[in-house]
Scaffold this motif. Structure first.
Motif, PDB file in Angstrom:
ATOM      1  N   LEU A   2       0.839  -1.201   0.000  1.00 27.43           N
ATOM      2  CA  LEU A   2       0.000   0.000   0.000  1.00 27.43           C
ATOM      3  C   LEU A   2       0.877   1.255   0.000  1.00 27.43           C
ATOM      4  N   GLU A   3       0.412   2.245  -0.737  1.00 25.89           N
ATOM      5  CA  GLU A   3       1.152   3.511  -0.816  1.00 25.89           C
ATOM      6  C   GLU A   3       0.342   4.611  -0.138  1.00 25.89           C
ATOM      7  N   GLU A   4       1.012   5.434   0.649  1.00 27.32           N
ATOM      8  CA  GLU A   4       0.327   6.545   1.297  1.00 27.32           C
ATOM      9  C   GLU A   4       1.157   7.801   1.076  1.00 27.32           C
ATOM     10  N   ARG A   5       0.477   8.907   0.873  1.00 26.41           N
ATOM     11  CA  ARG A   5       1.209  10.146   0.626  1.00 26.41           C
ATOM     12  C   ARG A   5       0.644  11.285   1.475  1.00 26.41           C
ATOM     13  N   SER A   6       1.524  11.969   2.151  1.00 29.02           N
ATOM     14  CA  SER A   6       1.130  13.130   2.947  1.00 29.02           C
ATOM     15  C   SER A   6       1.989  14.318   2.547  1.00 29.02           C
ATOM     16  N   ALA A   7       1.565  15.473   3.013  1.00 32.59           N
ATOM     17  CA  ALA A   7       2.382  16.681   2.835  1.00 32.59           C
ATOM     18  C   ALA A   7       2.418  17.409   4.164  1.00 32.59           C
ATOM     19  N   GLY A   8       3.545  18.059   4.420  1.00 29.98           N
ATOM     20  CA  GLY A   8       3.693  18.741   5.702  1.00 29.98           C
ATOM     21  C   GLY A   8       4.666  19.891   5.614  1.00 29.98           C
ATOM     22  N   THR A   9       4.880  20.519   6.751  1.00 34.77           N
ATOM     23  CA  THR A   9       5.825  21.635   6.755  1.00 34.77           C
ATOM     24  C   THR A   9       6.618  21.728   8.049  1.00 34.77           C
ATOM     25  N   ILE A  10       7.853  22.119   7.891  1.00 37.14           N
ATOM     26  CA  ILE A  10       8.657  22.571   9.008  1.00 37.14           C
ATOM     27  C   ILE A  10       8.174  24.001   9.211  1.00 37.14           C
ATOM     28  N   LEU A  11       7.562  24.264  10.358  1.00 35.28           N
ATOM     29  CA  LEU A  11       6.960  25.584  10.583  1.00 35.28           C
ATOM     30  C   LEU A  11       7.724  26.303  11.693  1.00 35.28           C
ATOM     31  N   TYR A  12       8.099  27.555  11.428  1.00 35.07           N
ATOM     32  CA  TYR A  12       8.837  28.297  12.454  1.00 35.07           C
ATOM     33  C   TYR A  12       8.253  29.671  12.661  1.00 35.07           C
ATOM     34  N   GLN A  13       8.595  30.263  13.788  1.00 40.98           N
ATOM     35  CA  GLN A  13       8.286  31.673  14.024  1.00 40.98           C
ATOM     36  C   GLN A  13       9.533  32.332  14.601  1.00 40.98           C
ATOM     37  N   GLU A  14       9.610  33.637  14.398  1.00 37.92           N
ATOM     38  CA  GLU A  14      10.724  34.403  14.962  1.00 37.92           C
ATOM     39  C   GLU A  14      10.367  34.737  16.398  1.00 37.92           C
ATOM     40  N   SER A  15      11.230  34.364  17.340  1.00 40.58           N
ATOM     41  CA  SER A  15      10.996  34.718  18.737  1.00 40.58           C
ATOM     42  C   SER A  15      12.132  35.660  19.146  1.00 40.58           C
ATOM     43  N   PRO A  16      12.021  36.291  20.312  1.00 50.89           N
ATOM     44  CA  PRO A  16      13.111  37.189  20.739  1.00 50.89           C
ATOM     45  C   PRO A  16      14.462  36.468  20.797  1.00 50.89           C
TER      46      PRO A  16
END
Ligand code: ATP
Length: 138
Positions: A2-16
């Motif tokens: 079986l094949e499965e496909r997802s998509a995602g992200t490395i998500l960042y924010q600028e902090s002090p």
């Protein structure tokens, strides 16, 4: 297989104190980036926008152009081996507050080195190191 496909992200924010990256704690126990299954007719980026909204409540994300990569693994479900591919982007947000869905147990914002240690899987760590290779993290 079986094949499965997802998509995602490395998500960042600028902090002090510099960039911090968002990790989620999945029900099976692992820590990983935001991701989810691609629905019919969606582009990878549309999947990411939807999954980030559904899984974190975050609606403002900016993709960093030029970063697109893939993580691959196999896992077993109901005795079946599944080959999974997850397409990953890199994106920023200005939102700090996360509203989790029932799909995750917890979340954490961490600096690069702590996030690298927290990631459960070597494949995700390898992907994450490419952010540093880009010269994105000094
Ligand atoms: P999605 O967020 O794409 O909807 P999911 O929550 O259904 O995914 P996964 O996070 O892909 O599921 O986890 C499915 C199985 O694969 C779990 O047993 C998990 O431990 C394992 N797994 C997840 N990520 C990796 C990885 N990078 N390498 C190896 N195994 C992984």
């Amino acid at each position: 297989m079986l094949e499965e496909r997802s998509a995602g992200t490395i998500l960042y924010q600028e902090s002090p104190l510099g960039k911090v990256y968002l990790l989620l704690n999945y029900p099976s126990g692992h820590w990983d980036f935001v991701k989810g299954n691609i629905e019919k007719g969606e582009t990878f980026r549309q999947t990411v926008l939807r999954e980030v909204r559904e899984e974190t409540g975050i609606t403002d994300i900016d993709f960093v152009e030029g970063f697109e990569d893939k993580v691959e693994y196999h896992y077993q479900r109901d005795g079946q081996v599944i080959h999974k591919e997850v397409i990953f982007f890199l994106a920023s947000t200005k939102t700090n507050d996360v509203v989790l869905s029932h799909e995750h147990r917890d979340y954490i914002w961490l600096n690069f080195n702590d996030a690298l240690k927290k990631l459960t899987y070597k494949t995700a760590q390898k992907l994450f190191k490419k952010v540093k290779d880009l010269g994105f993290e000094s």
